[in-house]
Design an enzyme around this catalytic site. Structure first.
Site, PDB file in Angstrom:
ATOM      1  CE  LYS A 202      -3.853   2.183   2.476  1.00 27.82           C
ATOM      2  NZ  LYS A 202      -4.724   2.101   3.668  1.00 27.82           N
ATOM      3  NE  ARG A 223      -3.804   8.063   6.597  1.00 29.69           N
ATOM      4  CZ  ARG A 223      -5.005   8.227   6.058  1.00 29.69           C
ATOM      5  NH1 ARG A 223      -5.192   7.995   4.769  1.00 29.69           N
ATOM      6  NH2 ARG A 223      -6.031   8.613   6.782  1.00 29.69           N
ATOM      7  CD  GLU A 239       5.868  -3.666   4.408  1.00 22.23           C
ATOM      8  OE1 GLU A 239       5.214  -4.476   5.109  1.00 22.23           O
ATOM      9  OE2 GLU A 239       6.248  -2.556   4.835  1.00 22.23           O
ATOM     10  CE  LYS A 254      -6.482   1.692  -0.845  1.00 23.70           C
ATOM     11  NZ  LYS A 254      -7.183   1.752   0.446  1.00 23.70           N
ATOM     12  CB  SER A 280     -11.135   7.070  -4.274  1.00 21.69           C
ATOM     13  OG  SER A 280      -9.906   7.590  -3.759  1.00 21.69           O
TER      14      SER A 280
END
Length: 328
Positions: A202, A223, A239, A254, A280
Protein backbone atom coordinates in the site's frame (compact mmCIF):
# COMPACT_ATOMS: atom_id res chain seq x y z
CA UNK A 1 4.28 -14.63 -52.69
CA UNK A 2 4.63 -18.14 -51.30
CA UNK A 3 2.71 -18.77 -48.10
CA UNK A 4 4.78 -20.14 -45.20
CA UNK A 5 3.47 -20.54 -41.67
CA UNK A 6 5.36 -18.34 -39.23
CA UNK A 7 5.99 -15.57 -41.73
CA UNK A 8 3.81 -13.08 -43.57
CA UNK A 9 1.77 -13.62 -45.74
CA UNK A 10 1.05 -17.05 -44.31
CA UNK A 11 1.02 -15.79 -40.71
CA UNK A 12 -1.74 -13.26 -40.21
CA UNK A 13 -2.56 -12.53 -36.55
CA UNK A 14 -5.51 -10.41 -37.70
CA UNK A 15 -7.40 -13.62 -38.49
CA UNK A 16 -8.07 -13.92 -34.75
CA UNK A 17 -9.52 -10.38 -34.56
CA UNK A 18 -12.07 -10.62 -37.36
CA UNK A 19 -15.30 -10.49 -35.32
CA UNK A 20 -16.60 -10.03 -31.78
CA UNK A 21 -17.21 -13.77 -31.57
CA UNK A 22 -13.64 -14.57 -32.61
CA UNK A 23 -12.15 -12.03 -30.21
CA UNK A 24 -14.29 -13.43 -27.39
CA UNK A 25 -13.21 -16.98 -28.23
CA UNK A 26 -9.47 -16.28 -28.08
CA UNK A 27 -9.44 -13.74 -25.23
CA UNK A 28 -6.59 -14.53 -22.86
CA UNK A 29 -7.99 -12.60 -19.90
CA UNK A 30 -11.60 -12.68 -18.74
CA UNK A 31 -13.52 -10.82 -16.07
CA UNK A 32 -16.04 -12.61 -13.91
CA UNK A 33 -18.44 -11.05 -11.38
CA UNK A 34 -17.16 -13.43 -8.69
CA UNK A 35 -13.73 -11.74 -8.90
CA UNK A 36 -15.10 -8.29 -8.08
CA UNK A 37 -15.29 -6.77 -4.60
CA UNK A 38 -17.43 -3.69 -3.93
CA UNK A 39 -16.14 -1.16 -1.36
CA UNK A 40 -19.10 0.36 0.52
CA UNK A 41 -19.34 3.25 2.98
CA UNK A 42 -21.91 3.43 5.77
CA UNK A 43 -22.29 6.61 7.79
CA UNK A 44 -23.74 6.96 11.24
CA UNK A 45 -26.50 9.48 11.94
CA UNK A 46 -27.86 10.15 8.46
CA UNK A 47 -31.39 9.51 7.21
CA UNK A 48 -30.63 9.43 3.48
CA UNK A 49 -27.56 8.55 1.40
CA UNK A 50 -24.97 11.31 1.04
CA UNK A 51 -23.28 11.73 -2.35
CA UNK A 52 -19.49 11.70 -2.43
CA UNK A 53 -18.85 14.73 -4.63
CA UNK A 54 -15.42 13.61 -5.86
CA UNK A 55 -16.71 10.13 -6.72
CA UNK A 56 -19.86 10.53 -8.83
CA UNK A 57 -22.20 7.61 -8.27
CA UNK A 58 -20.70 6.64 -4.90
CA UNK A 59 -22.53 7.42 -1.67
CA UNK A 60 -22.20 7.20 2.06
CA UNK A 61 -25.02 4.79 2.86
CA UNK A 62 -27.51 4.68 5.66
CA UNK A 63 -27.83 1.28 7.28
CA UNK A 64 -31.02 0.64 5.30
CA UNK A 65 -29.60 1.65 1.92
CA UNK A 66 -26.45 -0.35 2.66
CA UNK A 67 -28.61 -3.45 3.06
CA UNK A 68 -30.33 -2.81 -0.26
CA UNK A 69 -27.08 -2.13 -2.10
CA UNK A 70 -25.57 -5.31 -0.65
CA UNK A 71 -28.48 -7.36 -1.93
CA UNK A 72 -28.21 -5.70 -5.34
CA UNK A 73 -24.51 -6.59 -5.50
CA UNK A 74 -25.17 -10.15 -4.41
CA UNK A 75 -27.89 -10.55 -7.03
CA UNK A 76 -25.45 -9.34 -9.69
CA UNK A 77 -22.98 -12.02 -8.65
CA UNK A 78 -20.37 -9.78 -7.02
CA UNK A 79 -17.94 -11.91 -5.04
CA UNK A 80 -17.28 -9.69 -2.03
CA UNK A 81 -18.24 -6.51 -0.17
CA UNK A 82 -15.64 -4.42 1.70
CA UNK A 83 -17.28 -2.29 4.40
CA UNK A 84 -16.01 1.03 5.75
CA UNK A 85 -17.65 2.82 8.68
CA UNK A 86 -18.02 6.58 9.12
CA UNK A 87 -18.83 7.41 12.76
CA UNK A 88 -20.49 10.51 14.18
CA UNK A 89 -17.89 10.87 16.93
CA UNK A 90 -14.12 10.44 16.69
CA UNK A 91 -11.39 10.51 19.30
CA UNK A 92 -7.64 10.09 19.57
CA UNK A 93 -7.71 6.29 19.80
CA UNK A 94 -10.61 5.56 17.44
CA UNK A 95 -12.92 4.18 20.11
CA UNK A 96 -15.82 3.72 17.68
CA UNK A 97 -13.73 1.17 15.82
CA UNK A 98 -13.72 -1.22 18.76
CA UNK A 99 -17.20 -0.47 20.10
CA UNK A 100 -19.32 -3.62 19.55
CA UNK A 101 -22.17 -1.27 18.68
CA UNK A 102 -20.05 1.02 16.49
CA UNK A 103 -21.31 1.81 13.02
CA UNK A 104 -18.97 -0.62 11.26
CA UNK A 105 -19.91 -3.52 13.50
CA UNK A 106 -23.61 -2.71 13.04
CA UNK A 107 -23.08 -2.63 9.28
CA UNK A 108 -21.37 -6.03 9.31
CA UNK A 109 -24.30 -7.56 11.17
CA UNK A 110 -26.78 -5.86 8.84
CA UNK A 111 -25.11 -7.05 5.67
CA UNK A 112 -24.46 -10.59 6.90
CA UNK A 113 -28.13 -10.84 7.87
CA UNK A 114 -29.07 -9.91 4.30
CA UNK A 115 -26.60 -11.91 2.21
CA UNK A 116 -25.55 -14.69 4.58
CA UNK A 117 -22.82 -16.78 3.02
CA UNK A 118 -23.79 -15.94 -0.58
CA UNK A 119 -21.27 -13.10 -0.70
CA UNK A 120 -18.03 -12.71 1.25
CA UNK A 121 -18.44 -9.86 3.73
CA UNK A 122 -15.17 -8.04 4.42
CA UNK A 123 -14.36 -5.21 6.78
CA UNK A 124 -11.68 -2.57 6.80
CA UNK A 125 -9.51 -3.08 9.87
CA UNK A 126 -7.96 0.33 10.40
CA UNK A 127 -8.35 3.32 12.68
CA UNK A 128 -8.21 6.21 10.21
CA UNK A 129 -12.00 6.52 9.85
CA UNK A 130 -12.38 6.66 13.62
CA UNK A 131 -9.54 8.92 14.85
CA UNK A 132 -9.87 12.67 15.19
CA UNK A 133 -6.36 13.12 13.75
CA UNK A 134 -7.09 10.86 10.77
CA UNK A 135 -4.05 8.62 11.11
CA UNK A 136 -4.22 4.84 10.89
CA UNK A 137 -2.99 4.39 14.44
CA UNK A 138 -2.66 5.96 17.85
CA UNK A 139 -0.13 8.74 18.33
CA UNK A 140 2.71 8.99 20.82
CA UNK A 141 3.52 12.11 22.86
CA UNK A 142 5.43 13.55 19.91
CA UNK A 143 2.57 13.11 17.46
CA UNK A 144 4.07 10.10 15.68
CA UNK A 145 2.10 6.95 14.90
CA UNK A 146 2.98 4.42 17.60
CA UNK A 147 3.29 1.10 15.79
CA UNK A 148 3.06 -1.30 18.74
CA UNK A 149 0.33 0.58 20.60
CA UNK A 150 -1.65 0.59 17.37
CA UNK A 151 -1.30 -3.19 17.07
CA UNK A 152 -3.14 -3.55 20.38
CA UNK A 153 -6.03 -1.57 18.95
CA UNK A 154 -6.04 -3.68 15.77
CA UNK A 155 -6.31 -6.85 17.85
CA UNK A 156 -9.41 -5.44 19.54
CA UNK A 157 -10.88 -4.38 16.21
CA UNK A 158 -10.35 -7.84 14.74
CA UNK A 159 -12.21 -9.46 17.60
CA UNK A 160 -15.25 -7.16 17.53
CA UNK A 161 -15.50 -7.45 13.75
CA UNK A 162 -15.33 -11.23 14.00
CA UNK A 163 -17.96 -11.22 16.72
CA UNK A 164 -20.18 -9.20 14.37
CA UNK A 165 -19.94 -12.03 11.82
CA UNK A 166 -17.45 -10.81 9.23
CA UNK A 167 -15.93 -13.41 6.91
CA UNK A 168 -12.69 -11.56 6.08
CA UNK A 169 -10.81 -8.74 7.81
CA UNK A 170 -8.63 -6.34 5.84
CA UNK A 171 -5.85 -4.83 7.99
CA UNK A 172 -4.92 -1.78 5.93
CA UNK A 173 -2.88 0.44 8.24
CA UNK A 174 0.60 -0.76 7.16
CA UNK A 175 1.80 -1.25 10.72
CA UNK A 176 4.73 -3.65 11.11
CA UNK A 177 3.49 -6.96 12.51
CA UNK A 178 -0.21 -6.27 11.95
CA UNK A 179 -1.06 -9.54 10.22
CA UNK A 180 0.43 -11.73 12.94
CA UNK A 181 -1.23 -9.76 15.73
CA UNK A 182 -4.61 -9.91 14.00
CA UNK A 183 -4.25 -13.66 13.37
CA UNK A 184 -3.42 -14.29 17.01
CA UNK A 185 -6.34 -12.15 18.18
CA UNK A 186 -8.79 -14.03 15.97
CA UNK A 187 -7.47 -17.43 16.98
CA UNK A 188 -7.60 -16.43 20.64
CA UNK A 189 -11.41 -16.15 20.45
CA UNK A 190 -11.82 -19.30 18.39
CA UNK A 191 -12.32 -17.54 15.05
CA UNK A 192 -9.81 -19.50 13.02
CA UNK A 193 -12.37 -19.40 10.19
CA UNK A 194 -12.06 -15.63 9.67
CA UNK A 195 -9.59 -14.97 6.86
CA UNK A 196 -7.11 -12.12 6.54
CA UNK A 197 -6.82 -10.10 3.34
CA UNK A 198 -3.58 -8.28 4.03
CA UNK A 199 -3.04 -4.83 2.56
CA UNK A 200 0.51 -5.95 1.88
CA UNK A 201 1.58 -3.38 -0.71
CA UNK A 202 0.00 0.00 0.00
CA UNK A 203 1.70 3.08 -1.29
CA UNK A 204 1.51 6.64 0.05
CA UNK A 205 -0.45 7.59 -3.03
CA UNK A 206 -2.03 10.79 -4.30
CA UNK A 207 -4.71 8.57 -5.83
CA UNK A 208 -6.35 8.14 -2.40
CA UNK A 209 -7.64 11.72 -2.33
CA UNK A 210 -11.36 11.19 -3.05
CA UNK A 211 -11.51 8.29 -0.58
CA UNK A 212 -10.77 10.71 2.23
CA UNK A 213 -13.97 12.55 1.41
CA UNK A 214 -15.86 9.25 1.35
CA UNK A 215 -14.78 8.37 4.90
CA UNK A 216 -14.89 11.93 6.24
CA UNK A 217 -11.16 11.80 7.00
CA UNK A 218 -9.71 14.16 9.59
CA UNK A 219 -6.15 13.59 8.42
CA UNK A 220 -3.55 16.13 9.44
CA UNK A 221 -0.19 15.67 7.75
CA UNK A 222 0.53 12.61 5.64
CA UNK A 223 1.06 8.85 5.98
CA UNK A 224 4.52 8.60 4.46
CA UNK A 225 6.09 7.12 7.61
CA UNK A 226 4.00 3.96 7.33
CA UNK A 227 2.63 3.67 3.80
CA UNK A 228 5.22 2.79 1.16
CA UNK A 229 7.29 5.12 -1.00
CA UNK A 230 5.99 4.99 -4.61
CA UNK A 231 9.60 4.73 -5.82
CA UNK A 232 10.18 1.32 -4.23
CA UNK A 233 9.55 -2.20 -5.51
CA UNK A 234 11.97 -4.37 -3.51
CA UNK A 235 10.42 -2.99 -0.34
CA UNK A 236 7.08 -4.41 -1.48
CA UNK A 237 8.58 -7.86 -1.78
CA UNK A 238 9.92 -7.61 1.75
CA UNK A 239 6.46 -6.60 3.02
CA UNK A 240 5.03 -9.55 1.11
CA UNK A 241 7.41 -12.06 2.70
CA UNK A 242 6.62 -10.73 6.17
CA UNK A 243 2.84 -10.86 5.70
CA UNK A 244 2.95 -14.40 4.36
CA UNK A 245 5.13 -15.49 7.28
CA UNK A 246 2.62 -13.95 9.68
CA UNK A 247 -0.31 -15.86 8.19
CA UNK A 248 -1.93 -13.75 5.50
CA UNK A 249 -4.53 -15.76 3.60
CA UNK A 250 -4.68 -13.28 0.72
CA UNK A 251 -2.58 -10.25 -0.19
CA UNK A 252 -3.36 -6.94 -1.85
CA UNK A 253 -1.65 -4.32 -3.98
CA UNK A 254 -3.05 -0.79 -3.67
CA UNK A 255 -3.47 1.30 -5.85
CA UNK A 256 -4.00 -0.74 -9.00
CA UNK A 257 -3.23 0.93 -12.32
CA UNK A 258 -0.15 2.96 -11.24
CA UNK A 259 1.44 -0.20 -9.81
CA UNK A 260 0.76 -2.93 -12.38
CA UNK A 261 4.46 -3.83 -12.39
CA UNK A 262 4.32 -4.45 -8.65
CA UNK A 263 1.13 -6.45 -9.01
CA UNK A 264 2.70 -8.66 -11.66
CA UNK A 265 5.76 -9.36 -9.50
CA UNK A 266 3.63 -10.17 -6.46
CA UNK A 267 1.37 -12.47 -8.48
CA UNK A 268 4.38 -14.31 -9.92
CA UNK A 269 5.83 -14.82 -6.43
CA UNK A 270 3.01 -16.09 -4.22
CA UNK A 271 0.79 -19.14 -3.93
CA UNK A 272 -2.09 -17.30 -2.24
CA UNK A 273 -4.84 -15.25 -3.92
CA UNK A 274 -3.85 -11.73 -4.94
CA UNK A 275 -6.17 -8.72 -4.85
CA UNK A 276 -5.75 -5.25 -6.31
CA UNK A 277 -7.66 -2.15 -5.28
CA UNK A 278 -8.79 0.16 -8.09
CA UNK A 279 -8.81 3.16 -5.80
CA UNK A 280 -10.90 6.30 -5.58
CA UNK A 281 -8.58 8.46 -7.67
CA UNK A 282 -8.58 5.94 -10.50
CA UNK A 283 -12.38 5.89 -10.38
CA UNK A 284 -12.68 9.67 -10.20
CA UNK A 285 -10.38 10.27 -13.18
CA UNK A 286 -12.41 8.00 -15.43
CA UNK A 287 -15.73 9.48 -14.31
CA UNK A 288 -14.49 13.05 -14.72
CA UNK A 289 -13.04 12.47 -18.19
CA UNK A 290 -16.19 10.63 -19.28
CA UNK A 291 -18.38 13.46 -18.00
CA UNK A 292 -16.36 15.83 -20.19
CA UNK A 293 -16.92 13.56 -23.17
CA UNK A 294 -13.20 12.94 -23.53
CA UNK A 295 -13.32 9.14 -23.23
CA UNK A 296 -15.81 6.32 -23.71
CA UNK A 297 -16.77 5.58 -20.12
CA UNK A 298 -17.92 1.97 -20.46
CA UNK A 299 -15.00 0.87 -22.60
CA UNK A 300 -12.52 2.58 -20.30
CA UNK A 301 -13.94 0.88 -17.22
CA UNK A 302 -13.66 -2.53 -18.81
CA UNK A 303 -10.18 -1.84 -20.17
CA UNK A 304 -8.84 -0.72 -16.80
CA UNK A 305 -10.28 -3.76 -15.02
CA UNK A 306 -8.97 -6.11 -17.69
CA UNK A 307 -5.49 -4.61 -17.37
CA UNK A 308 -5.48 -5.21 -13.61
CA UNK A 309 -6.71 -8.76 -14.09
CA UNK A 310 -4.13 -9.37 -16.83
CA UNK A 311 -1.35 -8.15 -14.52
CA UNK A 312 -2.17 -10.97 -12.13
CA UNK A 313 -4.98 -9.97 -9.79
CA UNK A 314 -7.35 -12.78 -8.83
CA UNK A 315 -9.73 -10.24 -7.24
CA UNK A 316 -10.33 -6.54 -7.85
CA UNK A 317 -11.83 -4.06 -5.43
CA UNK A 318 -13.67 -1.54 -7.60
CA UNK A 319 -16.47 0.96 -7.09
CA UNK A 320 -17.91 -0.25 -10.39
CA UNK A 321 -18.28 -3.84 -9.13
CA UNK A 322 -22.08 -4.08 -9.25
CA UNK A 323 -22.40 -2.20 -12.55
CA UNK A 324 -19.75 -4.33 -14.22
CA UNK A 325 -21.13 -7.57 -12.79
CA UNK A 326 -24.53 -6.72 -14.23
CA UNK A 327 -22.92 -6.07 -17.60
CA UNK A 328 -20.88 -9.27 -17.77
Amino acid sequence: MSSRYGEFPGARPRRLRTSPAMRRLVAETRLDPAELILPMFVREGISAPVDVASMPGVVQHTRDTLRKAAVEAATAGVGGLMLFGVPETKDAVGSAGTDPDGILQQAIRDVVSEVGDDVIVMSDLCLDEFTDHGHCGVLDDQGRVDNDATLERYAEMAQVQADAGVHVVGPSGMMDGQVGVVRDALDEIGRQDVAILAYTVKYASAFFGPFREAVGSSLKGDRKTYQQDPANLRESMRELALDLAEGADMVMVKPGLPYLDVLRKVADTVDVPVAAYQVSGEYAMVEAAAEKGWIDRDRTIMETLTSIRRAGANMILTYWATEVAQRL
